[in-house]
Every structure is written in C-alpha cells, then in structure tokens.
Scaffold this motif. Structure first.
Motif, PDB file in Angstrom:
ATOM      1  N   CYS A  71      13.248   1.181  -8.391  1.00 17.81           N
ATOM      2  CA  CYS A  71      12.419   0.542  -9.415  1.00 17.81           C
ATOM      3  C   CYS A  71      12.156  -0.909  -9.029  1.00 17.81           C
ATOM      4  CB  CYS A  71      13.096   0.633 -10.776  1.00 17.81           C
ATOM      5  SG  CYS A  71      13.257   2.313 -11.388  1.00 17.81           S
ATOM      6  N   GLU A  72      11.268  -1.091  -8.101  1.00 14.64           N
ATOM      7  CA  GLU A  72      10.879  -2.420  -7.658  1.00 14.64           C
ATOM      8  C   GLU A  72       9.353  -2.521  -7.648  1.00 14.64           C
ATOM      9  OE1 GLU A  72      12.630  -3.364  -3.906  1.00 14.64           O
ATOM     10  OE2 GLU A  72      14.639  -2.690  -4.490  1.00 14.64           O
ATOM     11  N   GLU A  73       8.864  -3.690  -7.292  1.00 19.40           N
ATOM     12  CA  GLU A  73       7.430  -3.938  -7.197  1.00 19.40           C
ATOM     13  C   GLU A  73       7.036  -3.949  -5.730  1.00 19.40           C
ATOM     14  OE1 GLU A  73       5.595  -7.850  -8.332  1.00 19.40           O
ATOM     15  OE2 GLU A  73       5.042  -6.699 -10.136  1.00 19.40           O
ATOM     16  N   TYR A  74       6.093  -3.082  -5.355  1.00 20.22           N
ATOM     17  CA  TYR A  74       5.740  -2.919  -3.952  1.00 20.22           C
ATOM     18  C   TYR A  74       4.248  -3.221  -3.724  1.00 20.22           C
ATOM     19  CZ  TYR A  74      10.109  -0.244  -3.710  1.00 20.22           C
ATOM     20  OH  TYR A  74      11.427   0.145  -3.781  1.00 20.22           O
ATOM     21  N   PRO A  75       3.879  -3.593  -2.498  1.00 17.40           N
ATOM     22  CA  PRO A  75       2.457  -3.633  -2.155  1.00 17.40           C
ATOM     23  C   PRO A  75       1.880  -2.216  -2.228  1.00 17.40           C
ATOM     24  CG  PRO A  75       3.811  -4.704  -0.470  1.00 17.40           C
ATOM     25  CD  PRO A  75       4.742  -3.963  -1.362  1.00 17.40           C
ATOM     26  N   ALA A  76       0.580  -2.131  -2.446  1.00 18.14           N
ATOM     27  CA  ALA A  76      -0.086  -0.832  -2.563  1.00 18.14           C
ATOM     28  C   ALA A  76      -1.127  -0.673  -1.464  1.00 18.14           C
ATOM     29  CB  ALA A  76      -0.748  -0.686  -3.926  1.00 18.14           C
ATOM     30  N   LEU A  77      -1.365   0.582  -1.099  1.00 15.46           N
ATOM     31  CA  LEU A  77      -2.381   0.921  -0.101  1.00 15.46           C
ATOM     32  C   LEU A  77      -3.249   2.043  -0.649  1.00 15.46           C
ATOM     33  CD1 LEU A  77      -3.528   0.582   2.791  1.00 15.46           C
ATOM     34  CD2 LEU A  77      -1.894   2.332   3.527  1.00 15.46           C
TER      35      LEU A  77
END
Length: 335
Positions: free
Chosen positions: A93-99
């Motif tokens: 449950c973290e904040e990640y970059p998106a593609l």
C-alpha cells in the motif's frame, strides 16, 4: 451468455485468421481481428524460427484488476459503449508512478490484451500499469482514439488514491500505432483541441514521460501514404483519417507528434527496430528536445523486426530498457 459467445468468436477468429484483415462484429461493434500477439509471432518466426511467444504471467505480489470501465460513451453509432482498462499494481500500500500502455495495430486492429504481459512485468518493478482499450478506425476515425487515451489518463489521475498512483508521476507508452498515439498524447499535454469531453475534464491529461516503440512521429513521410498510390489499396493512415494525404493533408500533419515537441515536452525513450520506416520524425524531435535540454534516449535493437516487443528474446530487452528509463525519470536512478 451472449457476451461470452462474442468473446469466444473473437478469440477463434483471431487465431484462425492471423494474417488477413477481417471485420467481424463483437457486441455490435465492428472489429478488425488481423493483428494479435499470435499473428505477430506467426509472421516473425518465418524469418526468426527461434522466437517464442510471450504470454501473460502475473508475478507474485502484483495485484490485477481487469476490465475497469474508465469511460462510458452514451451516444455512438453502435449505442452505449464502455471503454476498459486492465490495471496491475504492486501489492504494498504505497504510492507508485504509473504507466499508461497503448497497443498497436495500424490504428485499425489490436487489443489491450497485447500489452498485458509487459504491463504485468513492469508492475513487478514498482509501477502501476494500465493496459487500455481505445476506439479503432472501423469504429471511429481520428481523433477519437486521442480523446479516449487522454480520458484514460484523466481517469487514473482522478482515481490516483484508489489505485495507489502518484498523480505527479504518470508516463505513457505505446507500440507501433500505439507509439505514435503515446507520443501525440504526451506532446500535446493539455491542448484543448485534443482533450475531448469524455469525463474528468477538470483533471490534467499531462504525462511526465513518454516511451515510443517503433511509432512514427511524422505522417507526411512518403512511406506512410505509399499504399494510397496503389489502385485498389489504401494505407493505414487512410483508414484512420478517412482520407488520403492529398485529400486531407491538414489532418495527417495535425496527427504528427513531431510538430508539438517543444520546451514543455516530457523526456522520451525511443525503442526501435532496424526498419527505418518506423523512425520517421524521431531525429527531428530529438533535435528540438536537445535545444531545451530535455532528456531523450534511443535504443535500436540489432537485427530486429517490427513487433519485436511481442516475442522472446526481444521482449525482455524491451522491458529492461523501459524500466531503466522510468527509474531514471521517476526514481532518480541513472543506469
């Protein structure tokens, strides 16, 4: 049951007709079934008999959510129309970059499923990936696909908390026609004429990085309109624009990503085959970006063919280039 029968028919036709354009109707919508991962593999292995197919394989620790409706088109010639995406994300449950991942197929054929193996693999490296559906030329002409893709970006940014996305770190990638679309969407930012009105318009469609796999950046190059000079045949561009270059040059120019490269463009990675046709406009774009000290990177895979990303061993090399670039842009990791 009717929907399931349609899906089964679609899969059968994709497997049975790998090399020829064939329009079928799926749930009332015209689809061209010519280009699939299977048909790409069949074509490539004629000259490279050792290549093998790439299949979906969800890595441990990656969560998948399939067929998310990102927009509902209420009024089309084919009735109400949902557009979908498959989202893959790391389990923590973290904040990640998106593609955002855009499939290819000459703006006429293909499906989001072609991007799933790559989306799964990259998600395992600490990214939220979204393989998206968009309207193709048998259903809707340019610029419908552009509106769809920008709506998908806005949807993900508007729902960033739900999917564990850092809204300030969103990239877009595409292969072949999807590469052209990714570059066009990435270079046009929030330009109103490309936004459409498909929801979440209060949210930005900007992206912070682009990865273009063999997608052209200049539609006016002679190789793109060459098919229109043959009696009884047409280019892929003709089918997407609804007119030849001579008949509607303004549209062909407008859809050329190279003309929008400038001081506000995001960093871009080009991964190319050795076929020059698919490099059109690349060097001009790099020259512009260099003027503004915007990072770009080029990798040409030796002895490769178009659709190289669809088969082993080029699939692995492609993913490695993509992750390395994304890490550099979003995680400040130079490799």
């Amino acid at each position: 049951m009717k929907q399931m029968q349609s899906i089964v028919l679609f899969i059968f036709l994709c497997a049975a007709s790998p090399l020829y354009s064939q329009i079928v109707t799926i749930d009332g919508i015209p689809k061209d079934t010519a280009y699939t991962p299977y048909s790409a593999w069949v074509k490539i292995k004629k000259d490279y008999p050792n290549v093998t197919r790439v299949y979906p394989d969800l890595p441990d620790g990656v969560k998948a959510e399939n067929n998310i409706v990102y927009v509902t088109l209420p009024d089309t010639p084919y009735g109400k129309r949902d557009l979908h995406m498959d989202v893959f994300r790391p389990g923590k449950c973290e904040e990640y970059p998106a593609l955002v991942m855009v499939f290819g197929g000459g703006w006429r054929t293909g499906s989001k499923e072609a991007q799933v193996p790559m989306a799964q693999k990259i998600a395992a490296q600490g990214y939220v990936t979204a393989a998206i559906e968009y309207r193709l030329s048998p259903e809707a002409l340019y610029p419908a696909a552009v509106y769809d893709i920008k709506a998908a970006i806005r949807f993900l940014r508007a729902n960033a908390d739900k999917y564990g996305i850092d809204p300030n770190r969103i990239a877009i990638t595409g292969s072949s026609a999807g590469g052209q679309l990714a570059a066009l969407v990435g270079f046009t930012g929030n330009m109103e004429e490309f936004e459409g009105d498909l929801g979440n318009n209060e949210v930005s469609s900007n992206v912070q990085a682009i990865i273009d796999m063999d997608g052209i950046l200049d539609f006016t190059t002679p190789s793109e309109s060459l098919g229109d000079n043959t009696p009884g045949k047409h280019s892929a561009g003709y089918y997407w624009f609804g007119a030849t270059l001579k008949e509607a040059r303004d549209k062909w120019v407008e859809a050329s990503p190279m003309i929008y490269a400038g001081k506000d463009s995001p960093p871009i990675l080009f991964i190319n085959s050795t076929q020059p046709r698919f490099h059109a406009g690349r060097d001009s774009v790099i020259s512009v970006l260099n003027t503004f000290d915007i990072y770009s990177e080029v990798h040409t895979i030796p002895n490769s063919v178009h659709s190289f990303w669809q088969v082993h061993p080029w699939f692995e090399e492609t993913v490695d280039y993509m992750v390395s670039f994304l890490d550099r842009v979003f995680k400040n990791e130079e490799k």
